[in-house]
Design a protein around this motif. Structure first.
Motif, PDB file in Angstrom:
ATOM      1  N   ILE A 204       0.871  -1.179   0.000  1.00 21.82           N
ATOM      2  CA  ILE A 204       0.000   0.000   0.000  1.00 21.82           C
ATOM      3  C   ILE A 204       0.908   1.229   0.000  1.00 21.82           C
ATOM      4  N   ASP A 205       0.759   2.094  -1.005  1.00 25.44           N
ATOM      5  CA  ASP A 205       1.711   3.200  -1.146  1.00 25.44           C
ATOM      6  C   ASP A 205       1.104   4.322  -1.981  1.00 25.44           C
ATOM      7  N   HIS A 206       1.717   5.506  -1.879  1.00 20.75           N
ATOM      8  CA  HIS A 206       1.273   6.643  -2.688  1.00 20.75           C
ATOM      9  C   HIS A 206       2.388   7.181  -3.577  1.00 20.75           C
TER      10      HIS A 206
ATOM     11  N   ARG B  74      -1.388   4.435  -5.216  1.00 23.69           N
ATOM     12  CA  ARG B  74      -2.076   5.596  -5.785  1.00 23.69           C
ATOM     13  C   ARG B  74      -1.198   6.846  -5.723  1.00 23.69           C
ATOM     14  N   PRO B  75      -0.403   7.086  -6.786  1.00 30.53           N
ATOM     15  CA  PRO B  75       0.516   8.225  -6.782  1.00 30.53           C
ATOM     16  C   PRO B  75      -0.177   9.580  -6.734  1.00 30.53           C
ATOM     17  N   GLY B  76      -1.469   9.647  -7.036  1.00 31.01           N
ATOM     18  CA  GLY B  76      -2.160  10.935  -7.036  1.00 31.01           C
ATOM     19  C   GLY B  76      -2.427  11.497  -5.651  1.00 31.01           C
TER      20      GLY B  76
ATOM     21  N   SER C  31       1.923  19.397  -1.297  1.00 27.28           N
ATOM     22  CA  SER C  31       1.138  18.440  -2.091  1.00 27.28           C
ATOM     23  C   SER C  31      -0.196  18.226  -1.405  1.00 27.28           C
ATOM     24  N   GLY C  32      -0.963  17.268  -1.943  1.00 28.29           N
ATOM     25  CA  GLY C  32      -2.267  16.961  -1.358  1.00 28.29           C
ATOM     26  C   GLY C  32      -3.395  17.373  -2.287  1.00 28.29           C
ATOM     27  N   ASP C  33      -4.457  16.554  -2.301  1.00 23.30           N
ATOM     28  CA  ASP C  33      -5.615  16.890  -3.118  1.00 23.30           C
ATOM     29  C   ASP C  33      -6.875  16.817  -2.270  1.00 23.30           C
TER      30      ASP C  33
ATOM     31  N   LEU D 206       0.515  18.899  -8.186  1.00 28.99           N
ATOM     32  CA  LEU D 206       1.390  19.277  -7.078  1.00 28.99           C
ATOM     33  C   LEU D 206       1.861  18.063  -6.313  1.00 28.99           C
ATOM     34  N   ALA D 207       0.950  17.126  -6.048  1.00 30.91           N
ATOM     35  CA  ALA D 207       1.315  15.923  -5.309  1.00 30.91           C
ATOM     36  C   ALA D 207       2.342  15.110  -6.072  1.00 30.91           C
ATOM     37  N   ALA D 208       2.144  14.957  -7.400  1.00 29.34           N
ATOM     38  CA  ALA D 208       3.082  14.182  -8.199  1.00 29.34           C
ATOM     39  C   ALA D 208       4.437  14.845  -8.231  1.00 29.34           C
TER      40      ALA D 208
END
Length: 374
Positions: free
Chosen positions: A112-114, A136-138, A179-181, A355-357
């Protein structure tokens, strides 16, 4: 917004079919997001398996992270490869098997990772075949993914777990400055209703160890103006790069100081930590000053350079070598790819995802620096 129906259904089915006799080990490269995510996964596993341990492959040295482990009672231990056979299943959170040499060769059943997946052309990375995988890289933090699981399962986290997940999101998104959405923000709001704010404040305020204070005194006495709006501080030999990060972060609060470079020697390696207010591209400055002697780079407001002490001429003091380069080196011309503006987003949610990416595109050693340090 909950995770997609497919992910939720798969996660529920996977959890429902866990074997009661399995002994799990959750491996992490410990930082706040990893610690919180491991704590959450342990909570999801424990009612359905024999036991679940959390093991770290790195040393935890930053005082805020030590405070997090202490105040939230996170049962994390150092990973001992020789004891791997006492476990029947392995999980990894907030990381992937290729991120650390200690992860290699371990048959992970859960990932489990981002962070982004490795490029398909990377032949050194073995294919992933876990029974459960959610990458989920987003998203800005793995803690957000774990929070969504709890919401989907209608489970209420304990105050300590909610506080850990809240702090994990806070650190990995730099309080939503880096980052962050929308998903990260909604998870943060939901956790805020269940977290212990007093514990959270105690963790956030645990920034320094008492034995670090002489280093601040040394930095104050030796602070040198540089390029007009910046400053340089040399701390000589230190036990960890985290000390340089702590001092550099402190100087970002000094009014009128546009940028700071704090440097020292760690095990015959010269490390330079850069911080800035965004007026100039600090990552490019780090690159310009030290790209030819080691690894250097970063983002607009923070950067890092590392090079061997052997790169310093014998008749030159390391402090003088670093200062001269800070004062005289010119920025390298940007390539067309680096200088090209980002394409316009197709939807309102795209800017935050972009921004997160971007925040996850770490330069060498930036993972331990930008991501709230180990």
């Amino acid at each position: 917004m909950l995770p997609t129906a497919e992910i939720v259904a798969h996660m529920k089915d996977w959890r429902q079919n866990l074997d009661k006799d399995d002994r799990w080990c959750i491996l992490i490269n410990a930082d706040p997001d990893a610690l919180a995510s491991a704590m959450a996964l342990k909570r999801l596993l424990l009612p359905r398996v024999h036991n679940a341990d959390i093991a770290r492959v790195n040393e935890v040295t930053r005082p805020d992270n030590l405070a997090m482990i202490r105040y939230l009672r996170i049962p994390v231990r150092a990973w001992q490869p020789e004891k791997a056979d006492q476990y029947t299943r392995f999980a990894i959170v907030d990381s992937q098997p290729h991120h650390h040499k200690s992860f290699q060769g371990i048959p992970f059943d859960c990932i489990i990772d981002h962070h982004p997946l490795p490029p398909p052309t990377c032949g050194t990375v073995a294919p992933l075949h876990p029974s459960f995988c959610d990458i989920r890289p987003g998203l800005g933090a793995t803690s957000t993914i774990m929070t969504r699981y709890f919401q989907a399962l209608r489970l209420r986290p304990s105050p300590r777990l909610a506080t850990a997940l809240l702090y994990g999101i806070r650190t990995d998104t730099a309080a939503f400055e880096r980052s962050g959405d929308e998903d990260d923000f909604r998870a943060y709001q939901w956790l805020s209703r269940h977290a212990d704010n007093n514990l959270l404040r105690r963790i956030i305020r645990s920034e320094y160890l008492r034995e670090w204070l002489p280093l601040f005194s040394r930095a104050f006495r030796g602070l040198t103006d540089c390029r007009g709006s910046g400053a340089f501080a040399w701390l000589n030999e230190v036990s960890s790069g985290d000390l340089l990060v702590a001092v550099a972060d402190f100087f970002t609060r000094v009014h009128g100081l546009k940028w700071i470079a704090v440097s020292g020697i760690v095990d015959k390696t010269v490390i330079v930590i850069f911080r800035g207010d965004g007026a100039r591209d600090i990552g490019r400055l780090a690159d310009a000053c030290f790209y030819d002697v080691g690894q250097a780079g970063g983002h607009r407001t923070l950067g890092r350079a590392e090079f061997s002490l052997d790169a310093v001429p014998e008749d030159v003091k390391p402090a003088d070598f670093v200062l001269k380069r800070l004062e005289t080196r010119k920025l390298r011309p940007q390539t067309a790819h680096e200088a090209a503006p980002a394409p316009a987003p197709a939807s309102a949610a795209a800017p935050a995802a972009a921004l997160a990416a971007a925040a996850l595109a770490h330069t060498p050693n930036e993972h331990s620096d930008c991501k709230n340090k180990k």
